[in-house]
Enzyme design. Structure first.
Site, PDB file in Angstrom:
ATOM      1  N   LEU A  54      34.623  36.743  35.024  1.00 34.13           N
ATOM      2  CA  LEU A  54      35.632  36.758  36.099  1.00 34.13           C
ATOM      3  C   LEU A  54      35.367  37.867  37.102  1.00 34.13           C
ATOM      4  O   LEU A  54      35.708  37.747  38.268  1.00 34.13           O
ATOM      5  CB  LEU A  54      37.034  36.966  35.500  1.00 34.13           C
ATOM      6  N   GLY A  55      34.802  38.945  36.632  1.00 31.65           N
ATOM      7  CA  GLY A  55      34.546  40.050  37.550  1.00 31.65           C
ATOM      8  C   GLY A  55      33.816  41.181  36.861  1.00 31.65           C
ATOM      9  O   GLY A  55      33.803  41.284  35.637  1.00 31.65           O
ATOM     10  N   GLY A  91      33.354  45.417  37.181  1.00 32.81           N
ATOM     11  CA  GLY A  91      33.792  46.651  37.820  1.00 32.81           C
ATOM     12  C   GLY A  91      32.873  47.779  37.423  1.00 32.81           C
ATOM     13  O   GLY A  91      31.848  47.560  36.773  1.00 32.81           O
ATOM     14  N   ALA A  92      33.244  48.992  37.833  1.00 34.30           N
ATOM     15  CA  ALA A  92      32.425  50.153  37.497  1.00 34.30           C
ATOM     16  C   ALA A  92      32.401  50.341  35.987  1.00 34.30           C
ATOM     17  O   ALA A  92      31.422  50.786  35.412  1.00 34.30           O
ATOM     18  CB  ALA A  92      33.006  51.386  38.169  1.00 34.30           C
ATOM     19  N   GLY A 120      33.712  47.960  33.386  1.00 34.16           N
ATOM     20  CA  GLY A 120      33.546  46.863  32.437  1.00 34.16           C
ATOM     21  C   GLY A 120      33.309  45.522  33.090  1.00 34.16           C
ATOM     22  O   GLY A 120      33.322  45.385  34.309  1.00 34.16           O
ATOM     23  N   VAL A 151      34.737  41.586  33.027  1.00 33.06           N
ATOM     24  CA  VAL A 151      35.905  40.808  32.625  1.00 33.06           C
ATOM     25  C   VAL A 151      35.476  39.354  32.467  1.00 33.06           C
ATOM     26  O   VAL A 151      34.908  38.759  33.383  1.00 33.06           O
ATOM     27  CB  VAL A 151      37.049  40.943  33.652  1.00 33.06           C
ATOM     28  N   LYS A 165      38.561  42.159  29.032  1.00 35.92           N
ATOM     29  CA  LYS A 165      37.738  43.194  29.675  1.00 35.92           C
ATOM     30  C   LYS A 165      36.906  43.870  28.587  1.00 35.92           C
ATOM     31  O   LYS A 165      37.449  44.380  27.607  1.00 35.92           O
ATOM     32  CB  LYS A 165      38.640  44.204  30.383  1.00 35.92           C
ATOM     33  N   ASP A 182      44.719  53.853  41.861  1.00 35.18           N
ATOM     34  CA  ASP A 182      43.567  53.003  42.195  1.00 35.18           C
ATOM     35  C   ASP A 182      44.003  51.752  42.950  1.00 35.18           C
ATOM     36  O   ASP A 182      43.457  50.670  42.725  1.00 35.18           O
ATOM     37  CB  ASP A 182      42.800  52.635  40.919  1.00 35.18           C
TER      38      ASP A 182
END
Ligand SMILES: Nc1ncnc2c1ncn2[C@@H]1O[C@H](COP(=O)(O)OP(=O)(O)OP(=O)(O)O)[C@@H](O)[C@H]1O
Length: 405
Positions: free
Chosen positions: A24-25, A27-28, A30, A32, A51, A151
């Site tokens: 799904l995505g 990030g810095a 982890g 997901v 995640k 954030d």
């Protein structure tokens, strides 16, 4: 009326039982995945977001534990206290290699992606009011628990199946002492309201893929060094001196290293509104150093006619946190701004029709579950073996080491 789903406390998950349908995505910290649990849901009809953080990654273990702790705080035993715009911890797992935790799947992607699908890549003031009102309620709830979010950015505002917003990504959040009693009395009122209302927006687990493509690279949050970190001592965790955030969203007090508190979230709310309105953040520059200089010294430019929205943004983007809207009166002071005139705060999830509702396509998702399964361990093993990463997209708002500061 739709009946409430049964409440289940966070469960211990087994990595071997989890099948990932897709990523799904990233990030810095982890990755997901959209996953389902073959032990409890063999057909994959009720997937959720997982995640996964590699514990070997720098600082990942500590940040992951912080995020799990915040999610635990946001998942009250009594489901009637579950906030409609914040996630609930569904389960977690710890292995020697990974930490992972499950939250409800939001199929509508995030506000960053959604903005890129708008004409001119901006939202109308009505749409901005819808999402910002929900984000404000989520921040109000976090602050009432003594949590400063730190954030806020469009990438961290997900769209639930219902079309309502959900804040995600709590690894930069911190506990601070609540500032005054006026916020808590509002919170007590609010809790009474949530309990009374009894009809919450829930993340529906069995949800389809969203048709909006996820071709964007998320701007990474980073822990960075301050421009001018002064040694300040604050007792009782009243202020936090750590320097965190996404560069275009960082507040002046964070850059100055003066210590910061709940007002950093009101600053980033101002940046968020600005970006939704104009399609760019107000202090974005050629390079990071210049962006920081502008954050510290430049007033935001407002193109076109001034109105209640530009006034609202201007009041949130006060460089001096003490002059910022919300500094003294918290979220309730912000809610009183004329931009929100007519908003029925008590009935946000029922009265307002969401501007975008992700399509439902459960069959499509079930097909994906059988056809395109990924093994999570294998995924990371392959990732490790890949030495060259693809170049960042033009939307990438760089992961930063901030070594020049
Ligand atoms: N519950 C969810 N449902 C759908 N997509 C999600 C969900 N949670 C996260 N995502 C997707 O994964 C992306 C990365 O998630 P997240 O922000 O939690 O990662 P991160 O590593 O902490 O990021 P950061 O770089 O900001 O620290 C999000 O931007 C979003 O696109």
């Amino acid at each position: 009326m739709e009946s409430d789903p049964p409440y289940s406390p966070p469960v211990s998950l087994e990595l071997e039982n989890l099948k990932a349908i897709k990523v799904l995505g990233e990030g810095a910290m982890g990755t997901v995945f959209l996953v389902y649990d073959t032990a409890t849901d063999p057909t994959g009809r009720s997937p959720f977001a997982l995640k996964v953080v590699q514990r070997s990654k720098h600082d990942a273990d500590r940040r992951a534990r912080l995020e799990i702790a915040v999610l635990e705080k946001l998942s009250p035993a009594n489901p009637e206290f579950q906030h409609p715009f914040l996630p609930r911890l569904l389960g977690h797992l710890h292995t020697a290699e990974f930490l992972a935790w499950a939250v409800p799947y939001c199929p509508g992607s995030d506000l960053h992606v959604l903005r890129y699908h708008q004409i001119d890549r901006v939202f109308s003031p009505v749409v901005i009011r819808f999402y910002v009102a929900e984000v404000l309620c989520a921040l109000e709830h976090l602050h009432s628990l003594g949590i400063v979010y730190r954030d806020l950015k469009p990438e961290n505002i997900l769209i639930q199946q219902s079309g309502h917003a959900m804040l995600t990504d709590f690894d930069l959040s911190r506990n601070l002492k609540k500032k005054n009693s006026s916020e808590s009395s509002t919170d007590e009122k609010k809790d009474r309201y949530w309990l009374f209302r009894n009809t919450f927006i829930r993340c529906i687990p069995a949800v389809p893929d969203c048709r909006i493509e996820r071709t964007f690279v998320k701007s990474k949050s980073a822990r960075v060094s301050p421009v001018n970190r002064r040694k300040l001592s604050f007792s009782n965790e009243e202020r936090s001196n750590s320097f965190v955030g996404t560069e275009e969203y960082v507040s002046p007090e964070v850059l100055r290293g003066h210590g910061h508190e709940f007002a950093v979230d009101w600053w980033s709310l101002g940046i968020l509104c600005y970006e939704m309105l104009y399609g760019t953040t107000p202090f974005k520059a050629e390079n990071r150093k210049e962006t920081f200089r502008k954050i510290l010294t430049k007033e935001p430019d407002f193109m076109g006619e001034r109105n209640t929205l530009t006034d609202f943004i201007g009041r949130l983007l006060k460089k001096d946190p003490k002059k910022r809207l919300g500094y003294h009166g918290g979220a309730s002071e912000i809610k009183e701004h004329p931009f929100f005139e007519g908003v029925n705060w008590e009935l946000l999830t029922e009265v307002n029709r969401p501007p975008f509702i992700p399509p439902r396509d459960e069959d499509d998702l079930t097909e994906k579950a059988t056809a395109e399964e990924l093994d999570i361990k294998e995924y990371f093993a392959r990732l490790k073996a890949t030495t060259s990463l693809p170049p960042p997209s033009p939307q990438f708002r760089g992961n930063v080491s901030f070594t020049e500061f």
